[in-house]
Write a protein that holds these residues in place. Structure first.
Motif, PDB file in Angstrom:
ATOM      1  N   VAL A 220       1.327  -3.598   9.597  1.00  0.00           N
ATOM      2  CA  VAL A 220       0.002  -4.231   9.534  1.00  0.00           C
ATOM      3  C   VAL A 220      -0.520  -4.458  10.948  1.00  0.00           C
ATOM      4  O   VAL A 220      -1.703  -4.201  11.230  1.00  0.00           O
ATOM      5  CB  VAL A 220       0.050  -5.535   8.711  1.00  0.00           C
ATOM      6  CG1 VAL A 220      -1.223  -6.336   8.880  1.00  0.00           C
ATOM      7  CG2 VAL A 220       0.293  -5.216   7.237  1.00  0.00           C
ATOM      8  N   LYS A 221       0.326  -4.894  11.843  1.00  0.00           N
ATOM      9  CA  LYS A 221      -0.070  -5.110  13.240  1.00  0.00           C
ATOM     10  C   LYS A 221      -0.513  -3.789  13.883  1.00  0.00           C
ATOM     11  O   LYS A 221      -1.541  -3.731  14.550  1.00  0.00           O
ATOM     12  CB  LYS A 221       1.090  -5.722  14.034  1.00  0.00           C
ATOM     13  CG  LYS A 221       0.779  -5.971  15.496  1.00  0.00           C
ATOM     14  CD  LYS A 221       1.946  -6.643  16.204  1.00  0.00           C
ATOM     15  CE  LYS A 221       3.053  -5.616  16.366  1.00  0.00           C
ATOM     16  NZ  LYS A 221       4.202  -6.095  17.124  1.00  0.00           N
ATOM     17  N   PHE A 222       0.229  -2.721  13.663  1.00  0.00           N
ATOM     18  CA  PHE A 222      -0.125  -1.423  14.236  1.00  0.00           C
ATOM     19  C   PHE A 222      -1.459  -0.908  13.687  1.00  0.00           C
ATOM     20  O   PHE A 222      -2.190  -0.186  14.360  1.00  0.00           O
ATOM     21  CB  PHE A 222       0.967  -0.384  13.955  1.00  0.00           C
ATOM     22  CG  PHE A 222       2.307  -0.698  14.549  1.00  0.00           C
ATOM     23  CD1 PHE A 222       2.437  -1.441  15.713  1.00  0.00           C
ATOM     24  CD2 PHE A 222       3.459  -0.248  13.934  1.00  0.00           C
ATOM     25  CE1 PHE A 222       3.685  -1.723  16.260  1.00  0.00           C
ATOM     26  CE2 PHE A 222       4.717  -0.509  14.469  1.00  0.00           C
ATOM     27  CZ  PHE A 222       4.826  -1.263  15.637  1.00  0.00           C
ATOM     28  N   MET A 223      -1.783  -1.261  12.438  1.00  0.00           N
ATOM     29  CA  MET A 223      -3.002  -0.752  11.800  1.00  0.00           C
ATOM     30  C   MET A 223      -4.228  -1.647  12.007  1.00  0.00           C
ATOM     31  O   MET A 223      -5.308  -1.323  11.513  1.00  0.00           O
ATOM     32  CB  MET A 223      -2.774  -0.545  10.299  1.00  0.00           C
ATOM     33  CG  MET A 223      -1.824   0.581   9.975  1.00  0.00           C
ATOM     34  SD  MET A 223      -1.837   1.103   8.231  1.00  0.00           S
ATOM     35  CE  MET A 223      -1.607  -0.423   7.338  1.00  0.00           C
ATOM     36  N   LEU A 224      -4.112  -2.735  12.735  1.00  0.00           N
ATOM     37  CA  LEU A 224      -5.239  -3.654  12.926  1.00  0.00           C
ATOM     38  C   LEU A 224      -6.537  -2.978  13.370  1.00  0.00           C
ATOM     39  O   LEU A 224      -7.608  -3.346  12.891  1.00  0.00           O
ATOM     40  CB  LEU A 224      -4.867  -4.767  13.920  1.00  0.00           C
ATOM     41  CG  LEU A 224      -4.024  -5.899  13.348  1.00  0.00           C
ATOM     42  CD1 LEU A 224      -3.616  -6.869  14.449  1.00  0.00           C
ATOM     43  CD2 LEU A 224      -4.764  -6.621  12.236  1.00  0.00           C
ATOM     44  N   PRO A 225      -6.505  -1.993  14.274  1.00  0.00           N
ATOM     45  CA  PRO A 225      -7.773  -1.397  14.734  1.00  0.00           C
ATOM     46  C   PRO A 225      -8.503  -0.551  13.693  1.00  0.00           C
ATOM     47  O   PRO A 225      -9.650  -0.188  13.899  1.00  0.00           O
ATOM     48  CB  PRO A 225      -7.350  -0.493  15.905  1.00  0.00           C
ATOM     49  CG  PRO A 225      -5.978  -0.916  16.279  1.00  0.00           C
ATOM     50  CD  PRO A 225      -5.367  -1.501  15.049  1.00  0.00           C
ATOM     51  N   TYR A 226      -7.877  -0.231  12.594  1.00  0.00           N
ATOM     52  CA  TYR A 226      -8.473   0.675  11.612  1.00  0.00           C
ATOM     53  C   TYR A 226      -9.359  -0.076  10.630  1.00  0.00           C
ATOM     54  O   TYR A 226      -9.141  -1.256  10.351  1.00  0.00           O
ATOM     55  CB  TYR A 226      -7.369   1.425  10.864  1.00  0.00           C
ATOM     56  CG  TYR A 226      -6.610   2.366  11.770  1.00  0.00           C
ATOM     57  CD1 TYR A 226      -7.086   3.651  12.023  1.00  0.00           C
ATOM     58  CD2 TYR A 226      -5.443   1.969  12.401  1.00  0.00           C
ATOM     59  CE1 TYR A 226      -6.404   4.510  12.863  1.00  0.00           C
ATOM     60  CE2 TYR A 226      -4.756   2.824  13.260  1.00  0.00           C
ATOM     61  CZ  TYR A 226      -5.249   4.094  13.482  1.00  0.00           C
ATOM     62  OH  TYR A 226      -4.585   4.944  14.321  1.00  0.00           O
ATOM     63  N   PRO A 227     -10.345   0.635  10.040  1.00  0.00           N
ATOM     64  CA  PRO A 227     -11.202   0.002   9.018  1.00  0.00           C
ATOM     65  C   PRO A 227     -10.383  -0.476   7.817  1.00  0.00           C
ATOM     66  O   PRO A 227      -9.349   0.110   7.488  1.00  0.00           O
ATOM     67  CB  PRO A 227     -12.151   1.137   8.602  1.00  0.00           C
ATOM     68  CG  PRO A 227     -12.084   2.150   9.686  1.00  0.00           C
ATOM     69  CD  PRO A 227     -10.725   2.019  10.306  1.00  0.00           C
ATOM     70  N   ASP A 228     -10.878  -1.519   7.167  1.00  0.00           N
ATOM     71  CA  ASP A 228     -10.174  -2.097   6.022  1.00  0.00           C
ATOM     72  C   ASP A 228      -9.915  -1.064   4.922  1.00  0.00           C
ATOM     73  O   ASP A 228      -8.865  -1.073   4.297  1.00  0.00           O
ATOM     74  CB  ASP A 228     -10.949  -3.283   5.448  1.00  0.00           C
ATOM     75  CG  ASP A 228     -10.905  -4.494   6.368  1.00  0.00           C
ATOM     76  OD1 ASP A 228     -10.056  -4.530   7.295  1.00  0.00           O
ATOM     77  OD2 ASP A 228     -11.734  -5.411   6.169  1.00  0.00           O
ATOM     78  N   SER A 229     -10.873  -0.174   4.683  1.00  0.00           N
ATOM     79  CA  SER A 229     -10.699   0.825   3.618  1.00  0.00           C
ATOM     80  C   SER A 229      -9.546   1.777   3.939  1.00  0.00           C
ATOM     81  O   SER A 229      -8.808   2.177   3.035  1.00  0.00           O
ATOM     82  CB  SER A 229     -11.991   1.615   3.409  1.00  0.00           C
ATOM     83  OG  SER A 229     -12.336   2.315   4.597  1.00  0.00           O
ATOM     84  N   VAL A 230      -9.386   2.118   5.197  1.00  0.00           N
ATOM     85  CA  VAL A 230      -8.294   3.007   5.610  1.00  0.00           C
ATOM     86  C   VAL A 230      -6.957   2.280   5.491  1.00  0.00           C
ATOM     87  O   VAL A 230      -5.982   2.837   4.978  1.00  0.00           O
ATOM     88  CB  VAL A 230      -8.533   3.525   7.047  1.00  0.00           C
ATOM     89  CG1 VAL A 230      -7.327   4.286   7.569  1.00  0.00           C
ATOM     90  CG2 VAL A 230      -9.782   4.395   7.093  1.00  0.00           C
ATOM     91  N   LYS A 231      -6.919   1.028   5.937  1.00  0.00           N
ATOM     92  CA  LYS A 231      -5.686   0.243   5.807  1.00  0.00           C
ATOM     93  C   LYS A 231      -5.293   0.088   4.341  1.00  0.00           C
ATOM     94  O   LYS A 231      -4.118   0.222   3.994  1.00  0.00           O
ATOM     95  CB  LYS A 231      -5.856  -1.141   6.453  1.00  0.00           C
ATOM     96  CG  LYS A 231      -5.935  -1.105   7.954  1.00  0.00           C
ATOM     97  CD  LYS A 231      -5.965  -2.489   8.542  1.00  0.00           C
ATOM     98  CE  LYS A 231      -7.355  -3.034   8.532  1.00  0.00           C
ATOM     99  NZ  LYS A 231      -7.569  -4.196   9.415  1.00  0.00           N
ATOM    100  N   ALA A 232      -6.280  -0.176   3.483  1.00  0.00           N
ATOM    101  CA  ALA A 232      -5.993  -0.356   2.055  1.00  0.00           C
ATOM    102  C   ALA A 232      -5.419   0.927   1.456  1.00  0.00           C
ATOM    103  O   ALA A 232      -4.448   0.878   0.689  1.00  0.00           O
ATOM    104  CB  ALA A 232      -7.265  -0.774   1.315  1.00  0.00           C
ATOM    105  N   ALA A 233      -6.003   2.075   1.807  1.00  0.00           N
ATOM    106  CA  ALA A 233      -5.488   3.351   1.294  1.00  0.00           C
ATOM    107  C   ALA A 233      -4.065   3.589   1.792  1.00  0.00           C
ATOM    108  O   ALA A 233      -3.190   3.996   1.013  1.00  0.00           O
ATOM    109  CB  ALA A 233      -6.404   4.501   1.717  1.00  0.00           C
ATOM    110  N   ALA A 234      -3.807   3.322   3.061  1.00  0.00           N
ATOM    111  CA  ALA A 234      -2.472   3.537   3.629  1.00  0.00           C
ATOM    112  C   ALA A 234      -1.439   2.639   2.956  1.00  0.00           C
ATOM    113  O   ALA A 234      -0.337   3.088   2.616  1.00  0.00           O
ATOM    114  CB  ALA A 234      -2.488   3.299   5.137  1.00  0.00           C
ATOM    115  N   LEU A 235      -1.779   1.376   2.751  1.00  0.00           N
ATOM    116  CA  LEU A 235      -0.828   0.441   2.136  1.00  0.00           C
ATOM    117  C   LEU A 235      -0.620   0.766   0.654  1.00  0.00           C
ATOM    118  O   LEU A 235       0.487   0.607   0.142  1.00  0.00           O
ATOM    119  CB  LEU A 235      -1.290  -1.001   2.340  1.00  0.00           C
ATOM    120  CG  LEU A 235      -1.229  -1.468   3.791  1.00  0.00           C
ATOM    121  CD1 LEU A 235      -1.872  -2.847   3.934  1.00  0.00           C
ATOM    122  CD2 LEU A 235       0.199  -1.486   4.324  1.00  0.00           C
TER     123      LEU A 235
END
Length: 152
Positions: free
Chosen positions: A10-25
């Motif tokens: 989650v820390k590594f993905m902080l710079p990414y848009p929420d939609s991208v983080k949600a898809a990745a998780l």
């Protein structure tokens, strides 16, 4: 098991848009649920955050991976050329890696990807060299690049 261990990722993905983080998780949970005894290897790289699953702690044994990009996620197979893609949905022109772009789980062909995952996993097991220490179900941060060329 380390499906719940998400702090570093989650820390590594902080710079990414929420939609991208949600898809990745979501994709991460998808793979963990299917292969809970494999290991998640995380790379906080120069261009992207990438993580993949391996029956060992070795990158060479990774059978599937997720690369977090600025506006989508690539869900890929490290040896995707080694098994058939009967629906011809995988992208990539390299000598080994094949992937699909994922922006939303609604468009993700879950059942077909499960078939591909099974072939990728069996391929990985078949290619494995003997290991000294068996590691199962762990999340392992393999590298963190000090310099980044991606969203900040």
């Amino acid at each position: 098991m380390s499906k719940e261990k998400v702090d570093d990722l989650v820390k590594f993905m902080l710079p990414y848009p929420d939609s991208v983080k949600a898809a990745a998780l979501w994709l991460r949970d998808f793979v963990w649920d299917l292969y809970p005894e494999t290991n998640e290897l995380i790379y906080d790289n120069y261009n992207a955050v990438a993580f993949g699953w391996s029956p060992t702690d070795k990158a060479g044994d990774v059978f599937c991976s997720i690369a977090v990009c600025s506006d989508h996620v690539n869900f890929g197979f490290n040896r995707g050329v080694d098994f058939p893609d009967r629906k011809k949905i995988l992208l990539g022109n390299g000598s080994q890696y094949r992937f699909i772009r994922v922006r939303d789980k609604v468009d993700f062909p879950e059942e077909y990807i499960k078939e591909l995952l099974e072939m990728a996993y069996e391929n990985s097991i078949g290619r494995m060299k003997p290991v000294k220490k068996v590691i199962k179900g762990e999340t392992i941060v393999k590298s963190i690049s000090p310099v980044k060329r991606r969203p900040v």
